[in-house]
Design an enzyme around this catalytic site. Structure first.
Site, PDB file in Angstrom:
ATOM      1  CB  CYS A  82      -0.868  -0.024   1.255  1.00  0.00           C
ATOM      2  SG  CYS A  82      -2.015   1.335   1.386  1.00  0.00           S
ATOM      3  CD  GLN A  83       4.776   1.319  -2.951  1.00  0.00           C
ATOM      4  OE1 GLN A  83       4.295   0.864  -3.967  1.00  0.00           O
ATOM      5  NE2 GLN A  83       6.084   1.474  -2.779  1.00  0.00           N
TER       6      GLN A  83
END
Ligand SMILES: C[S@@+](CC[C@H](N)C(=O)[O-])C[C@H]1O[C@@H](n2cnc3c(N)ncnc32)[C@H](O)[C@@H]1O
Length: 411
Positions: A82-83
């Site tokens: 998750c970025q």
């Protein structure tokens, strides 16, 4: 029998592959990629090769893999981090868009976009926070993923699944995202059917993970408008909560989403079911008297004055207690990457043995909590093996999704 050719990205030690192999012999992994950016040694990839062979496995940064190197496939799978997925107009290509460098979603996007024939199906896994991030524009990152998949010709369904709510031994909540390309009959079906029906009844996820249809909340319909840059800049700008609930479907940018509740009747696997006998546990997993006080402190409730030297201010730090030791007749808490090693920690699992001694979980037990085959990661240090399991997924979840997809294709 037609094989479903699979490409496994961000393969780690192969959780998707094991789950799909358990689901059906129709799945055939034709290529995989795993590269650990943080270390020179590449032990996850070594484990993968040891278990599945060297053939068609790539151990290089996915950003450096050209799409020509990736064989044609029907299903692309991967668990990616998750970025920040925001996009900007590319300076070099005036017409193009560019995501931030090193953001792995854009590598998946590139592979889908450039592949000779787009895979019919995509199955991705991420932390549930993906649906609500970032804090400044809740849901924006997921909106970007949905909009870009739609632009590539995919209808998408998603569902947050907590493995333990379907009888599995670990409480691990992850969002699973499945894309169906517009040249598949499933896409056509989603187009015709009422979206609510797809989410509650007819979809792959609802087939794999039954929903309690008497309960639904926070149902939401909306259309995701604009190009990717406008979604990136404008989605939920007002700072409201994310519109994405734990289940939903999108076709041609039309979204239906609803909070759904699990409906599972069956055996609940617990920590107790996966434990080794006390006599089979090596001595270094037992907590010695000298460190017990530290374990109790870290696990316990606290409210204490602390001082931040860097910023030069004092504050009150407070946290509640953790269950210590972990209850044996429940599924475990989520395994995190720091689970290994003997140093005391708030988050590592600790169990009480038959004779009343306290101990940590062995790598083999951590593998069982993820439903991996016993000793899948054997040969690496205990700390590494725990790290792999903290990164991996509960194989049983993929297995159920894999079975549901095959049954959809057979019908
Ligand atoms: C969340 S884990 C996936 C674990 C996997 N599903 C399993 O069952 O073990 C993400 C993986 O992506 C790998 N990774 C991170 N950056 C990468 C890159 N640039 N290229 C290829 N792999 C990468 C990490 O080393 C890690 O193993």
């Amino acid at each position: 029998m037609k094989k479903i050719k699979v490409v496994e990205l961000f393969a780690g030690v192969g959780g998707f592959r094991i789950g799909l192999n358990n689901a059906s012999n129709k799945y055939d992994v034709v290529w995989s990629n795993q590269w650990e950016p943080a270390t020179k040694s590449q032990e996850a990839s070594d484990v993968y090769i040891k278990q599945f062979g060297e053939k068609n496995h790539s151990n290089k940064d996915i950003a450096k893999v050209t799409t020509k190197e990736i064989p044609e496939h029907n299903l692309l799978v991967g668990g990616f981090p998750c970025q920040d997925y925001s996009v900007a107009k590319s300076l070099s290509k005036s017409k193009g868009i560019s995501g931030k460098k090193g953001v792995l979603w854009w590598e998946i996007h590139r592979i889908l976009k450039d592949s000779k024939s787009r895979p019919e199906f995509v199955l991705l896994e991420n932390v549930d926070r993906l649906l609500t991030s970032p804090a400044s524009q809740r849901g924006r990152d997921f909106a970007i993923i949905l909009a870009s998949l739609s632009d590539l010709g995919y209808a998408v369904e998603w569902r947050i699944i907590n493995a333990a709510e379907y009888g599995m031994p670990q409480r691990r909540r992850r969002v699973f995202i499945m894309g169906y390309h517009k040249n598949t009959p499933i896409y056509e079906k989603i187009k015709k059917i009422d979206s609510k029906n797809w989410v509650f009844d007819e979809g792959t996820f609802s087939e794999a993970f039954n929903i309690d249809k008497s309960k639904n909340r926070n149902t939401n319909n909306f259309n995701l408008k604009g190009d990717l840059i406008s979604v990136s800049n404008n989605f939920n700008k007002k700072g409201e909560s994310s519109p994405f609930q734990n289940a939903g479907v999108m076709i041609e940018r039309d979204i239906f989403t609803s909070k759904v509740f699990p409906n599972y009747v069956g055996k609940q696997t617990t920590i107790k079911d996966i434990l080794l006998r006390e006599k089979d546990v090596p001595e270094n997993f037992f907590i010695d008297k000298n460190s017990l006080e530290r374990w109790e402190y870290l696990k316990g409730a606290k409210k204490e004055k602390r001082f931040n030297k860097k910023r030069n201010f004092s504050y009150v730090y407070a946290e509640g207690s953790m269950i210590f030791p972990d209850k044996l007749n429940y599924p475990s808490r989520t395994i995190i990457t720091g689970e290994g090693g003997s140093s005391p920690s708030r988050f590592k699992h600790v169990v009480k043995t038959e004779s009343g001694r306290l101990r940590r979980l062995t790598p083999l037990e951590l593998e069982r909590l993820n439903m991996f085959p016993d000793n899948h990661t054997d040969g690496c240090t205990d700390i590494k093996r725990a790290f792999f399991m903290g990164n991996a997924l509960v194989v049983g979840v993929v297995e159920k999704i894999g079975k549901a997809l095959v049954s959809k294709l057979d019908n």
